[in-house]
Design a protein around this motif. Structure first.
Motif, PDB file in Angstrom:
ATOM      1  N   ARG A  21       5.567 -47.837 -47.402  1.00 10.40           N
ATOM      2  CA  ARG A  21       4.243 -47.214 -47.553  1.00 10.40           C
ATOM      3  C   ARG A  21       3.947 -46.907 -49.008  1.00 10.40           C
ATOM      4  NH1 ARG A  21       6.162 -43.697 -43.137  1.00 10.40           N
ATOM      5  NH2 ARG A  21       5.626 -44.701 -41.161  1.00 10.40           N
ATOM      6  N   ARG A  22       4.948 -46.396 -49.727  1.00 13.16           N
ATOM      7  CA  ARG A  22       4.724 -46.083 -51.146  1.00 13.16           C
ATOM      8  C   ARG A  22       4.452 -47.344 -51.952  1.00 13.16           C
ATOM      9  NH1 ARG A  22       7.816 -46.107 -55.599  1.00 13.16           N
ATOM     10  NH2 ARG A  22       9.814 -46.299 -54.516  1.00 13.16           N
ATOM     11  N   LEU A  23       5.245 -48.388 -51.712  1.00 12.19           N
ATOM     12  CA  LEU A  23       5.053 -49.634 -52.456  1.00 12.19           C
ATOM     13  C   LEU A  23       3.695 -50.253 -52.154  1.00 12.19           C
ATOM     14  CD1 LEU A  23       8.589 -51.242 -52.041  1.00 12.19           C
ATOM     15  CD2 LEU A  23       7.662 -50.113 -54.084  1.00 12.19           C
ATOM     16  N   ALA A  24       3.303 -50.238 -50.879  1.00 15.90           N
ATOM     17  CA  ALA A  24       2.001 -50.809 -50.506  1.00 15.90           C
ATOM     18  C   ALA A  24       0.861 -50.050 -51.182  1.00 15.90           C
ATOM     19  CB  ALA A  24       1.833 -50.785 -48.992  1.00 15.90           C
ATOM     20  N   LYS A  25       1.009 -48.732 -51.303  1.00 22.13           N
ATOM     21  CA  LYS A  25      -0.022 -47.927 -51.964  1.00 22.13           C
ATOM     22  C   LYS A  25      -0.104 -48.239 -53.451  1.00 22.13           C
ATOM     23  CE  LYS A  25      -1.569 -43.121 -52.386  1.00 22.13           C
ATOM     24  NZ  LYS A  25      -1.278 -41.709 -52.026  1.00 22.13           N
ATOM     25  N   GLU A  26       1.041 -48.564 -54.059  1.00 20.40           N
ATOM     26  CA  GLU A  26       1.078 -48.822 -55.499  1.00 20.40           C
ATOM     27  C   GLU A  26       0.628 -50.233 -55.862  1.00 20.40           C
ATOM     28  OE1 GLU A  26       5.121 -48.036 -56.478  1.00 20.40           O
ATOM     29  OE2 GLU A  26       4.890 -45.843 -56.394  1.00 20.40           O
ATOM     30  N   CYS A  27       0.581 -51.131 -54.879  1.00 20.85           N
ATOM     31  CA  CYS A  27       0.242 -52.530 -55.156  1.00 20.85           C
ATOM     32  C   CYS A  27      -1.177 -52.857 -54.706  1.00 20.85           C
ATOM     33  CB  CYS A  27       1.247 -53.459 -54.462  1.00 20.85           C
ATOM     34  SG  CYS A  27       2.921 -53.353 -55.159  1.00 20.85           S
ATOM     35  N   ASP A  28      -1.725 -53.911 -55.290  1.00 19.64           N
ATOM     36  CA  ASP A  28      -3.092 -54.312 -54.971  1.00 19.64           C
ATOM     37  C   ASP A  28      -3.168 -55.184 -53.721  1.00 19.64           C
ATOM     38  OD1 ASP A  28      -4.517 -53.296 -57.481  1.00 19.64           O
ATOM     39  OD2 ASP A  28      -2.927 -54.531 -58.339  1.00 19.64           O
ATOM     40  N   TYR A  29      -2.132 -55.976 -53.491  1.00 24.35           N
ATOM     41  CA  TYR A  29      -2.103 -56.887 -52.345  1.00 24.35           C
ATOM     42  C   TYR A  29      -0.704 -56.875 -51.745  1.00 24.35           C
ATOM     43  CZ  TYR A  29      -6.356 -58.627 -54.563  1.00 24.35           C
ATOM     44  OH  TYR A  29      -7.595 -58.718 -55.142  1.00 24.35           O
ATOM     45  N   VAL A  30      -0.644 -57.217 -50.453  1.00 28.61           N
ATOM     46  CA  VAL A  30       0.629 -57.276 -49.733  1.00 28.61           C
ATOM     47  C   VAL A  30       0.772 -58.646 -49.089  1.00 28.61           C
ATOM     48  CG1 VAL A  30       2.022 -56.310 -47.865  1.00 28.61           C
ATOM     49  CG2 VAL A  30       0.581 -54.792 -49.265  1.00 28.61           C
ATOM     50  N   VAL A  31       1.907 -59.297 -49.339  1.00 25.58           N
ATOM     51  CA  VAL A  31       2.223 -60.592 -48.745  1.00 25.58           C
ATOM     52  C   VAL A  31       3.434 -60.408 -47.836  1.00 25.58           C
ATOM     53  CG1 VAL A  31       2.979 -62.959 -49.171  1.00 25.58           C
ATOM     54  CG2 VAL A  31       1.311 -61.878 -50.707  1.00 25.58           C
ATOM     55  N   ALA A  32       3.302 -60.769 -46.579  1.00 24.56           N
ATOM     56  CA  ALA A  32       4.409 -60.723 -45.626  1.00 24.56           C
ATOM     57  C   ALA A  32       5.058 -62.091 -45.546  1.00 24.56           C
ATOM     58  CB  ALA A  32       3.900 -60.306 -44.248  1.00 24.56           C
ATOM     59  N   VAL A  33       6.366 -62.124 -45.706  1.00 24.96           N
ATOM     60  CA  VAL A  33       7.116 -63.377 -45.642  1.00 24.96           C
ATOM     61  C   VAL A  33       7.863 -63.407 -44.307  1.00 24.96           C
ATOM     62  CG1 VAL A  33       8.805 -64.851 -46.776  1.00 24.96           C
ATOM     63  CG2 VAL A  33       7.391 -63.301 -48.143  1.00 24.96           C
ATOM     64  N   ASP A  34       7.335 -64.183 -43.368  1.00 23.33           N
ATOM     65  CA  ASP A  34       7.912 -64.337 -42.026  1.00 23.33           C
ATOM     66  C   ASP A  34       8.284 -62.990 -41.421  1.00 23.33           C
ATOM     67  OD1 ASP A  34       8.657 -65.612 -39.715  1.00 23.33           O
ATOM     68  OD2 ASP A  34       9.841 -67.127 -40.711  1.00 23.33           O
ATOM     69  N   ARG A  35       9.595 -62.707 -41.218  1.00 25.06           N
ATOM     70  CA  ARG A  35      10.007 -61.469 -40.550  1.00 25.06           C
ATOM     71  C   ARG A  35       9.604 -60.220 -41.323  1.00 25.06           C
ATOM     72  NH1 ARG A  35      16.082 -61.520 -38.676  1.00 25.06           N
ATOM     73  NH2 ARG A  35      16.339 -62.078 -40.876  1.00 25.06           N
ATOM     74  N   GLY A  36       9.231 -60.385 -42.592  1.00 19.81           N
ATOM     75  CA  GLY A  36       8.734 -59.243 -43.337  1.00 19.81           C
ATOM     76  C   GLY A  36       7.527 -58.601 -42.688  1.00 19.81           C
ATOM     77  N   LEU A  37       6.783 -59.360 -41.892  1.00 18.33           N
ATOM     78  CA  LEU A  37       5.642 -58.792 -41.174  1.00 18.33           C
ATOM     79  C   LEU A  37       6.096 -57.695 -40.215  1.00 18.33           C
ATOM     80  CD1 LEU A  37       2.628 -58.790 -40.486  1.00 18.33           C
ATOM     81  CD2 LEU A  37       3.080 -60.615 -38.833  1.00 18.33           C
ATOM     82  N   ASP A  38       7.248 -57.887 -39.582  1.00 20.26           N
ATOM     83  CA  ASP A  38       7.760 -56.870 -38.660  1.00 20.26           C
ATOM     84  C   ASP A  38       8.078 -55.572 -39.391  1.00 20.26           C
ATOM     85  OD1 ASP A  38       7.611 -58.452 -36.349  1.00 20.26           O
ATOM     86  OD2 ASP A  38       9.540 -59.381 -36.784  1.00 20.26           O
ATOM     87  N   ALA A  39       8.642 -55.686 -40.598  1.00 15.38           N
ATOM     88  CA  ALA A  39       8.942 -54.489 -41.379  1.00 15.38           C
ATOM     89  C   ALA A  39       7.660 -53.717 -41.684  1.00 15.38           C
ATOM     90  CB  ALA A  39       9.661 -54.870 -42.666  1.00 15.38           C
ATOM     91  N   LEU A  40       6.605 -54.445 -42.043  1.00 14.55           N
ATOM     92  CA  LEU A  40       5.328 -53.792 -42.318  1.00 14.55           C
ATOM     93  C   LEU A  40       4.753 -53.135 -41.069  1.00 14.55           C
ATOM     94  CD1 LEU A  40       3.809 -56.553 -44.607  1.00 14.55           C
ATOM     95  CD2 LEU A  40       4.230 -54.179 -45.299  1.00 14.55           C
TER      96      LEU A  40
END
Length: 226
Positions: A21-40
């Motif tokens: 959540r902190r990283l997503a707030k600090e960044c302008d865009y979020v890219v999910a790489v396959d299973r990374g979508l589950d983490a998000l």
């Protein structure tokens, strides 16, 4: 001004929801790489772009990818020549030229994949590249790049050359270096200690610098201290 892109990878060792959540707030865009979508999704977050072949994402995540309306999808055939992260970094280059990259969920799991991840991140040049996990913050440094570290007194710092002919300087640490060569993957720079505001410079080659979030650990021979 260049933007900052969070790239959430598919390591089975997942970053905490608070960190995501902190990283997503600090960044302008979020890219999910396959299973990374589950983490998000587990952190109550979405993404701007999904990149992958959907071979490791959960059934719920795959269903979102198949019916995506809130984010863009770059779906690839599983029988491809490149890893999902390589394709995701290519997507970042195309969409946001010169973007700073913050990668998470990249450590742990298979050692062969972990080494490949470092190689891919080291190959992303022209903008800062960070690795952010719950236990460490790391920075890929190419020749001519530097990292200033503040407020980390007493914490463990390591630097490892990941390209030949790497030369570095370190100041503000227990054991300092001045235009010193680091052997490829050598242990010379392991387990130093931050003593004040630190400045790390890579003059030639490429290195990865790690700041551990806890205090000093280890008594290894460090940085030719004699």
């Amino acid at each position: 001004m260049a933007c900052k892109v969070l790239v959430v990878c598919g390591s089975p060792v997942v970053a905490s929801a608070d960190l995501l959540r902190r990283l997503a707030k600090e960044c302008d865009y979020v890219v999910a790489v396959d299973r990374g979508l589950d983490a998000l999704l587990s952190a109550g977050l979405g993404c701007d772009v999904y990149v992958g072949d959907a071979d490791t994402v959960s059934d719920a995540g795959r269903a979102l990818v198949d019916a995506a309306t809130d984010f863009e999808v770059e779906r690839h055939d599983p029988y491809k020549d490149y890893t999902d992260l390589a394709l995701a970094l290519d997507s970042v280059r195309r969409r946001w030229p010169g973007a700073e990259v913050v990668a998470t969920c990249v450590t742990g799991g298979r050692p062969d994949m972990a080494l490949s991840v470092l190689g891919l991140l080291a190959g992303y040049k022209g903008a800062p590249v960070w690795i952010a996990e719950d236990e460490i913050t790391a920075r890929i440094l190419h020749g001519g790049e530097s990292w200033a570290i503040e407020g980390a007194e007493g914490k463990t710092f390591s630097i490892i050359a990941i390209a030949p002919n790497t030369e570095v300087s370190e100041h503000g640490l227990e054991w300092e270096l001045d235009h010193s060569p680091l052997g490829l993957l050598a242990d010379t720079g392991i387990s130093n200690i931050v003593r004040s505001t630190a400045k790390i410079e890579v003059h030639t080659g490429t290195a990865i610098a790690y700041l551990l979030h806890q205090g000093f650990i280890g008594t290894a021979d460090i940085n030719n201290r004699s």
